[in-house]
Motif scaffolding. Sequence first.
Motif, PDB file in Angstrom:
ATOM      1  N   VAL A 308     -14.190 -25.850  26.759  1.00  0.00           N
ATOM      2  CA  VAL A 308     -15.064 -24.706  26.692  1.00  0.00           C
ATOM      3  C   VAL A 308     -14.614 -23.332  26.002  1.00  0.00           C
ATOM      4  N   LEU A 309     -13.501 -23.014  26.300  1.00  0.00           N
ATOM      5  CA  LEU A 309     -12.972 -21.849  25.678  1.00  0.00           C
ATOM      6  C   LEU A 309     -12.681 -21.924  24.133  1.00  0.00           C
ATOM      7  N   LEU A 310     -12.616 -23.373  23.795  1.00  0.00           N
ATOM      8  CA  LEU A 310     -12.323 -23.586  22.435  1.00  0.00           C
ATOM      9  C   LEU A 310     -13.709 -23.187  21.628  1.00  0.00           C
ATOM     10  N   GLN A 311     -14.791 -23.686  22.221  1.00  0.00           N
ATOM     11  CA  GLN A 311     -16.214 -23.658  21.640  1.00  0.00           C
ATOM     12  C   GLN A 311     -16.415 -22.032  21.523  1.00  0.00           C
ATOM     13  N   SER A 312     -16.016 -21.323  22.581  1.00  0.00           N
ATOM     14  CA  SER A 312     -16.253 -19.870  22.395  1.00  0.00           C
ATOM     15  C   SER A 312     -15.376 -19.153  21.672  1.00  0.00           C
ATOM     16  N   PHE A 313     -14.122 -19.677  21.391  1.00  0.00           N
ATOM     17  CA  PHE A 313     -13.181 -19.213  20.383  1.00  0.00           C
ATOM     18  C   PHE A 313     -13.834 -19.461  19.042  1.00  0.00           C
ATOM     19  N   GLN A 314     -14.431 -20.541  18.862  1.00  0.00           N
ATOM     20  CA  GLN A 314     -14.858 -20.819  17.395  1.00  0.00           C
ATOM     21  C   GLN A 314     -16.151 -19.994  17.228  1.00  0.00           C
ATOM     22  N   SER A 315     -17.114 -19.807  17.906  1.00  0.00           N
ATOM     23  CA  SER A 315     -18.149 -19.153  17.791  1.00  0.00           C
ATOM     24  C   SER A 315     -18.165 -17.476  18.062  1.00  0.00           C
ATOM     25  N   THR A 316     -17.149 -17.298  18.537  1.00  0.00           N
ATOM     26  CA  THR A 316     -16.981 -15.534  19.027  1.00  0.00           C
ATOM     27  C   THR A 316     -15.535 -14.865  18.451  1.00  0.00           C
ATOM     28  N   LEU A 318     -13.021 -16.244  16.694  1.00  0.00           N
ATOM     29  CA  LEU A 318     -12.353 -16.663  15.330  1.00  0.00           C
ATOM     30  C   LEU A 318     -12.437 -15.569  14.239  1.00  0.00           C
ATOM     31  N   ASN A 319     -13.553 -14.870  14.128  1.00  0.00           N
ATOM     32  CA  ASN A 319     -13.901 -13.961  13.216  1.00  0.00           C
ATOM     33  C   ASN A 319     -14.359 -12.715  13.674  1.00  0.00           C
ATOM     34  N   ALA A 320     -13.945 -12.289  14.702  1.00  0.00           N
ATOM     35  CA  ALA A 320     -14.317 -11.145  15.427  1.00  0.00           C
ATOM     36  C   ALA A 320     -13.356 -10.035  14.697  1.00  0.00           C
ATOM     37  N   TYR A 321     -13.870  -9.005  14.165  1.00  0.00           N
ATOM     38  CA  TYR A 321     -13.190  -8.149  13.437  1.00  0.00           C
ATOM     39  C   TYR A 321     -11.998  -7.357  13.996  1.00  0.00           C
ATOM     40  N   TYR A 369      -4.669 -17.939  12.354  1.00  0.00           N
ATOM     41  CA  TYR A 369      -4.525 -18.249  13.528  1.00  0.00           C
ATOM     42  C   TYR A 369      -3.494 -19.563  13.772  1.00  0.00           C
ATOM     43  N   LEU A 370      -3.527 -20.553  12.823  1.00  0.00           N
ATOM     44  CA  LEU A 370      -2.578 -21.714  12.981  1.00  0.00           C
ATOM     45  C   LEU A 370      -1.142 -21.044  12.657  1.00  0.00           C
ATOM     46  N   ALA A 371      -1.191 -20.451  11.680  1.00  0.00           N
ATOM     47  CA  ALA A 371       0.305 -19.803  11.113  1.00  0.00           C
ATOM     48  C   ALA A 371       0.871 -18.855  12.285  1.00  0.00           C
ATOM     49  N   SER A 372       0.026 -18.115  12.842  1.00  0.00           N
ATOM     50  CA  SER A 372       0.326 -17.171  14.030  1.00  0.00           C
ATOM     51  C   SER A 372       0.984 -18.054  15.089  1.00  0.00           C
ATOM     52  N   TYR A 373       0.131 -18.915  15.382  1.00  0.00           N
ATOM     53  CA  TYR A 373       0.375 -19.719  16.708  1.00  0.00           C
ATOM     54  C   TYR A 373       1.821 -20.692  16.507  1.00  0.00           C
ATOM     55  N   LEU A 374       1.753 -21.343  15.363  1.00  0.00           N
ATOM     56  CA  LEU A 374       3.068 -22.293  15.036  1.00  0.00           C
ATOM     57  C   LEU A 374       4.139 -21.204  15.003  1.00  0.00           C
ATOM     58  N   SER A 375       4.180 -19.843  14.691  1.00  0.00           N
ATOM     59  CA  SER A 375       5.220 -19.099  14.444  1.00  0.00           C
ATOM     60  C   SER A 375       5.668 -18.439  15.822  1.00  0.00           C
ATOM     61  N   ARG A 376       4.857 -18.200  16.589  1.00  0.00           N
ATOM     62  CA  ARG A 376       5.176 -17.199  17.816  1.00  0.00           C
ATOM     63  C   ARG A 376       5.089 -18.100  19.332  1.00  0.00           C
ATOM     64  N   ALA A 377       4.747 -19.326  19.184  1.00  0.00           N
ATOM     65  CA  ALA A 377       4.761 -19.965  20.418  1.00  0.00           C
ATOM     66  C   ALA A 377       6.099 -20.655  20.620  1.00  0.00           C
ATOM     67  N   LYS A 378       6.529 -20.202  21.734  1.00  0.00           N
ATOM     68  CA  LYS A 378       8.168 -20.567  22.154  1.00  0.00           C
ATOM     69  C   LYS A 378       8.061 -22.046  22.611  1.00  0.00           C
ATOM     70  N   PHE A 379       6.984 -22.351  22.908  1.00  0.00           N
ATOM     71  CA  PHE A 379       7.043 -23.695  23.812  1.00  0.00           C
ATOM     72  C   PHE A 379       6.456 -24.806  22.678  1.00  0.00           C
ATOM     73  N   LEU A 380       6.575 -24.651  21.526  1.00  0.00           N
ATOM     74  CA  LEU A 380       6.618 -25.574  20.523  1.00  0.00           C
ATOM     75  C   LEU A 380       7.903 -25.928  19.700  1.00  0.00           C
ATOM     76  N   SER A 381       7.747 -27.455  19.639  1.00  0.00           N
ATOM     77  CA  SER A 381       9.267 -28.062  19.085  1.00  0.00           C
ATOM     78  C   SER A 381       9.199 -27.898  17.534  1.00  0.00           C
ATOM     79  N   ALA A 382      10.371 -27.912  17.116  1.00  0.00           N
ATOM     80  CA  ALA A 382      10.337 -28.006  15.574  1.00  0.00           C
ATOM     81  C   ALA A 382       9.864 -29.052  14.989  1.00  0.00           C
TER      82      ALA A 382
END
Length: 620
Positions: A308-316, A318-321, A369-382
């Motif tokens: 549900v949050l993902l739907q909200s993210f996409q509609s609200t 994602l492009n919030a100024y 968003y994708l770049a920022s998430y991949l760069s900043r998320a400590k829990f993601l593997s190489a």
Amino acid sequence: MGGVADGHAEMGDVSDYELSHHVREALKSVLLGDTDEYDQIIGNMHHNVRLVPDEVAMLVTILRALAGAVSYIDVVHHRSLLSSICGMSFWNYGPDVMDALVELVVALASSSGKYVDLCLDMLVSNFIPPYNFLEILKQPRGLAKKDQVLTRVHSALKGIADLVPLAPSRLEQIVRERVPNVFSKEAQMVVYVENMLMLESGDMGELVGNAMLFELVNRLIDLDVEIGWDEILLDDPSKGIFEMELEDMARPVDETEIEMDEPQREYSGRKVLWGNVVAQKLDTLMVLTFDHLQSCFKNGRLVQVFEVLLQSFQSTVLNAYKSKFAQFVMFYACSLDPEDCGTLFVSRLVEIFKSTIYPQDWRMSAVAYLASYLSRAKFLSASYVTIVLESMVDWCSKYCENLSSGEINPKVHRVFYAGCQAIMYVLCFRMRSILAFPRLKSQLCNMPLERILKHALNPLEVCLPSIVEEFLSQAKAAGLFHVEGTFVFHDLLESELSRAFGGFERLDLFFPFDPYLLKKSDSFIRPNFIYWSMVRTTYDDEDDDDDEEGVSDDDEANDGVSNGRGPMSYEDDDDDDDFDMNLSKMSITPRNNTFMFGNQDNQRMRMPSRIRPSTSPESL
């Protein structure tokens, strides 16, 4: 009835049946012009201050009698009675009166569709305590009272929903309409959001839960956009995003800027985050939201909520100024469950980025968003980061192949440039960790990056100069893009050509997961977040002897374990009390260096020094 309504005949003298009969007769008498008994009933209902036991008993009896006579209540002739019922606040009464009031409201709502909205609105109005209760909520007796009230309010809402099928859809609209605005008291907003989350996780969750989550995200965004970046800091446009990440926190505070306690003034260069009331409200609501997500995770329903949050993210969102903080709801949920929630998040962002059915701004925002998430998320593997990078590079490569010849207009190819910039940004953070694993190094070297970067579209001349410069510096140090020992982009790096061209057509995309600046809720984000000062770059030659040994493919399988102890992970400073000191540096210095760790004192001056405020794709 007169003796009973006067209040103080012995209650044992009148049976429930007799009292109900008298109430019905009083209601019917109004239609004939006789309002004496009716007025006495309403007069008793208006008593709410320091009621003596007899007055409590009388009020309880009247409310229960009315519950048995709701079919006699007329929307036209009994307006004053309906107004009295709707004006009763659960917060003003004890348990007995509250229970009788619940019985009456549920009976009234289920008696006729005319009263459903009226009753629902009355119950929702009780989400927020009267103004004089706000301070009491901070005390144990206030918390006990809140629990008594809200338990009964939600019980009444559930009772109405069970009896009136259309009630949940009406409830959704009423909750949205009554949400406190950004200028309301923090305590009012907090209690209201607590009620929304109670609806989401309670018995009515299947009916109204999705709407509550959507509305919560909307409220977070409303608060977020009220906090302007110009209030937080003033940027030096001549500096790049890496060299700005920490510098601002070292800026001395002008004592004329804001009045605050002395300890705060010592480490806060960002007056808005400690002095702006809206930021404080948002901070508190983010804590509530994070706590709720944590509870959902423990109860095994986080994935359901995240969809549900993902739907909200996409509609609200994602492009919030210039959204700065609301998006971290997604980041935190992913940190709780990287395998399911994190994969859903990345998949959606990749899908939006690659699909032409979405507007360009959506696609550019998604890849940022994708770049920022991949760069900043400590829990993601190489290895996971490499897989996603390969997908991004593949899209950019096919874009180049399918491009027809003709005049190159950067504005036409904004999505392509956004993709190239995202790839370079991720590699600025992750290049060294990827190269540490032989298999991942082979994957990276086999990606057609050089062909993309040397294409006639000239992404190195359009993307942000600071990202291009950092990427090329690391690529050169890592031995990438070399032909016969010569770095193929040597002239571009040395002549700073991209800096000049970047000023001509800057690609000012935002990177939405910049360091988090809200004080109370930061404790949820910080353990899972990579600050630039934690990154070991390829040109940082410290501990190179250890790195030269490489990492085996067996080690690669554990390169991103969530407990923060794998080769790809970043260790935290365990002293949570040092938050303020960490904020002043905008970093957490790990004690034990691994492949990407470096001694902060020995970091090169090209490392970031101040956070760059996020800018919207609208800047293009």
